[in-house]
Design a protein around this motif. Structure first.
Motif, mmCIF file in Angstrom:
data_model
loop_
_atom_site.group_PDB
_atom_site.id
_atom_site.type_symbol
_atom_site.label_atom_id
_atom_site.label_comp_id
_atom_site.label_asym_id
_atom_site.label_seq_id
_atom_site.Cartn_x
_atom_site.Cartn_y
_atom_site.Cartn_z
ATOM 1 N N LEU A 112 -16.278 -62.766 -20.120
ATOM 2 C CA LEU A 112 -15.039 -63.443 -18.848
ATOM 3 C C LEU A 112 -13.943 -63.008 -20.100
ATOM 4 O O LEU A 112 -13.754 -63.346 -20.506
ATOM 5 N N LEU A 113 -13.150 -62.330 -18.917
ATOM 6 C CA LEU A 113 -11.885 -62.533 -18.937
ATOM 7 C C LEU A 113 -10.823 -62.814 -18.058
ATOM 8 O O LEU A 113 -11.124 -63.289 -17.101
ATOM 9 N N ARG A 155 7.786 -63.181 -22.876
ATOM 10 C CA ARG A 155 6.972 -63.433 -23.693
ATOM 11 C C ARG A 155 5.537 -62.779 -23.235
ATOM 12 O O ARG A 155 5.571 -62.291 -22.179
ATOM 13 N N THR A 156 4.226 -62.502 -24.138
ATOM 14 C CA THR A 156 3.278 -61.699 -23.975
ATOM 15 C C THR A 156 2.258 -62.708 -23.206
ATOM 16 O O THR A 156 2.081 -63.444 -23.333
ATOM 17 N N ILE A 157 2.228 -62.296 -22.091
ATOM 18 C CA ILE A 157 0.900 -63.075 -20.834
ATOM 19 C C ILE A 157 -0.161 -62.848 -21.762
ATOM 20 O O ILE A 157 -0.587 -61.690 -21.811
ATOM 21 N N PRO A 158 -0.837 -63.928 -22.202
ATOM 22 C CA PRO A 158 -1.964 -64.007 -23.068
ATOM 23 C C PRO A 158 -3.786 -63.416 -21.879
ATOM 24 O O PRO A 158 -3.498 -63.790 -20.935
ATOM 25 N N VAL A 159 -4.133 -62.298 -22.822
ATOM 26 C CA VAL A 159 -5.399 -62.482 -22.048
ATOM 27 C C VAL A 159 -6.490 -62.447 -22.974
ATOM 28 O O VAL A 159 -6.733 -62.769 -24.448
ATOM 29 N N VAL A 160 -7.454 -63.495 -22.456
ATOM 30 C CA VAL A 160 -8.078 -64.227 -23.331
ATOM 31 C C VAL A 160 -9.918 -64.210 -22.816
ATOM 32 O O VAL A 160 -10.502 -63.871 -21.443
ATOM 33 N N ALA A 161 -10.594 -63.926 -23.931
ATOM 34 C CA ALA A 161 -11.915 -63.518 -23.399
ATOM 35 C C ALA A 161 -12.629 -64.565 -23.743
ATOM 36 O O ALA A 161 -12.486 -65.855 -24.473
ATOM 37 N N VAL A 205 -14.489 -74.518 -25.133
ATOM 38 C CA VAL A 205 -14.251 -74.796 -24.281
ATOM 39 C C VAL A 205 -15.736 -74.415 -22.802
ATOM 40 O O VAL A 205 -16.993 -74.520 -23.661
ATOM 41 N N THR A 206 -15.427 -75.204 -21.682
ATOM 42 C CA THR A 206 -17.112 -75.014 -21.109
ATOM 43 C C THR A 206 -16.652 -73.898 -19.881
ATOM 44 O O THR A 206 -15.309 -74.556 -19.130
ATOM 45 N N VAL A 207 -17.417 -73.756 -19.048
ATOM 46 C CA VAL A 207 -17.085 -72.834 -18.457
ATOM 47 C C VAL A 207 -18.119 -73.010 -17.452
ATOM 48 O O VAL A 207 -19.469 -73.177 -17.591
ATOM 49 N N GLU A 208 -17.766 -72.900 -16.390
ATOM 50 C CA GLU A 208 -18.561 -73.080 -14.572
ATOM 51 C C GLU A 208 -18.164 -71.951 -13.939
ATOM 52 O O GLU A 208 -17.430 -71.676 -13.943
ATOM 53 N N THR A 209 -19.422 -71.341 -13.515
ATOM 54 C CA THR A 209 -19.123 -70.267 -12.888
ATOM 55 C C THR A 209 -20.130 -70.293 -11.423
ATOM 56 O O THR A 209 -19.910 -69.910 -10.680
ATOM 57 N N GLY A 210 -20.510 -71.412 -11.217
ATOM 58 C CA GLY A 210 -20.744 -72.311 -10.191
ATOM 59 C C GLY A 210 -22.473 -72.068 -10.243
ATOM 60 O O GLY A 210 -23.528 -73.621 -9.988
ATOM 61 N N VAL A 211 -23.268 -70.817 -11.088
ATOM 62 C CA VAL A 211 -24.835 -70.702 -10.472
ATOM 63 C C VAL A 211 -25.104 -71.290 -12.071
ATOM 64 O O VAL A 211 -25.924 -72.091 -12.604
ATOM 65 N N PHE A 212 -24.330 -71.226 -13.086
ATOM 66 C CA PHE A 212 -24.107 -71.620 -14.693
ATOM 67 C C PHE A 212 -23.277 -72.687 -15.246
ATOM 68 O O PHE A 212 -21.482 -71.832 -15.187
ATOM 69 N N THR A 213 -23.079 -73.509 -16.385
ATOM 70 C CA THR A 213 -22.624 -74.338 -17.122
ATOM 71 C C THR A 213 -22.938 -74.090 -18.240
ATOM 72 O O THR A 213 -23.512 -74.129 -18.691
ATOM 73 N N TYR A 214 -21.651 -73.027 -19.170
ATOM 74 C CA TYR A 214 -21.172 -73.427 -20.980
ATOM 75 C C TYR A 214 -21.264 -73.780 -21.688
ATOM 76 O O TYR A 214 -19.944 -73.519 -20.987
ATOM 77 N N GLU A 215 -21.697 -73.122 -22.793
ATOM 78 C CA GLU A 215 -20.044 -73.473 -24.023
ATOM 79 C C GLU A 215 -19.854 -72.006 -24.250
ATOM 80 O O GLU A 215 -20.830 -71.062 -24.837
ATOM 81 N N ALA A 216 -18.469 -72.015 -24.377
ATOM 82 C CA ALA A 216 -17.938 -70.645 -24.727
ATOM 83 C C ALA A 216 -16.623 -70.629 -25.480
ATOM 84 O O ALA A 216 -16.605 -71.951 -25.874
ATOM 85 N N TYR A 233 -11.997 -61.565 -14.808
ATOM 86 C CA TYR A 233 -12.967 -60.406 -14.853
ATOM 87 C C TYR A 233 -13.714 -60.351 -15.007
ATOM 88 O O TYR A 233 -14.293 -60.214 -16.463
ATOM 89 N N PRO A 234 -15.246 -59.876 -14.998
ATOM 90 C CA PRO A 234 -16.123 -59.995 -16.005
ATOM 91 C C PRO A 234 -15.999 -58.045 -17.038
ATOM 92 O O PRO A 234 -15.054 -57.796 -16.638
ATOM 93 N N ASP A 235 -16.143 -58.759 -18.445
ATOM 94 C CA ASP A 235 -16.277 -56.889 -18.922
ATOM 95 C C ASP A 235 -16.912 -57.176 -19.994
ATOM 96 O O ASP A 235 -17.332 -58.083 -21.200
#
Length: 243
Positions: free
Chosen positions: A28-29, A97-103, A53-64, A22-24
């Motif tokens: 990203l969440l 457990r509490t399901i985690p949400v990660v930004a 971590v490394t994030v790949e959205t398709g158009v961009f790849t970046y470190e996060a 989800y964009p926030d």
């Protein structure tokens, strides 16, 4: 859908997982639902040990940096996610457990990994759609008659929204520009626009089937996949040399 690459907390090796997101704002969440299992998913354990971590959205790849949300912020964000898709709440009800949400927060400004030309950008976007479509095709086939979990629903909806946005941008920007610069492409562009319209019909049909289990879902995904792959091939053959 994105690809999240974490570092194995024991092996030290990269591990890549496909997740809906989800964009926030500028982040990203992602949600560590594990379908309501009593254990957090491995990727969450990995980022607890190493938040880079490394994030790949398709158009961009970046470190996060992966930042698990805590306390009131986590609860408020999770409530918003449940409002968007009740499946997340169903998963939470299955486990203590509490399901985690990660930004996921990009580590530098700007779009690293961006394309040097519009042709390169188009290829990257098309590659992402092909990959996501095959992942969803496999997930839908594996789900059988059990129905869609929240993660698969959001993966499908993410693909639908991404295709809609991409085709709208082409229809309103790329195609008119190419018509003006290259009048000889008019017939090809008309054909590509007609394919956009056909894909739009299939996307609407798919979105309607995502609200509840349906035996027609796999068939509709296959119809969309066949139509989209043929369109992507056609568009690349017709336009890349002009971009």
């Amino acid at each position: 859908m994105l690809l999240l690459t974490t570092t194995g907390r024991r092996s030290g090796r990269p591990h890549t997982t496909a997740l809906g997101y989800y964009p926030d704002g500028e982040r990203l969440l992602v949600v560590g639902s594990a379908l309501g299992a009593d254990q957090h998913p491995d990727w969450f354990h990995n980022l607890q040990a190493n938040a880079e971590v490394t994030v790949e959205t398709g158009v961009f790849t970046y470190e996060a940096d992966a930042v698990p949300l805590e306390g009131a912020e986590r609860d408020e964000v999770f409530a918003r996610l449940v409002e968007a898709d009740a499946g997340w709440g169903e998963y939470q009800a299955k486990t203590s457990r509490t399901i985690p949400v990660v930004a996921l927060v990009q580590r530098q400004a700007g779009p690293p990994g961006g394309a040097d030309s519009f042709a390169e950008l188009l290829i990257k976007v098309h590659k992402t759609f092909r990959r996501e479509l095959e992942l969803i095709r496999a997930e839908v086939a594996a789900s059988g008659t059990a129905g869609l979990g929240a993660q698969l629903r959001i993966n499908c909806l993410t693909l639908c929204q991404g295709l809609h946005n991409h085709h709208t941008g082409e229809s309103m920007g790329l195609f008119p520009g190419l018509r003006e610069l290259h009048p000889e492409l008019a017939t090809e562009i008309d054909a590509l626009q007609a394919e956009h319209d056909q894909i739009g019909v299939r996307l609407e049909a798919l979105e309607k089937l995502l609200s509840e289990p349906s035996p027609d879902l796999a068939t509709e995904v296959d119809r969309l996949a066949d139509l989209l792959i043929a369109h992507l091939d056609h568009e690349e053959a017709a336009l890349l040399s002009y971009l």
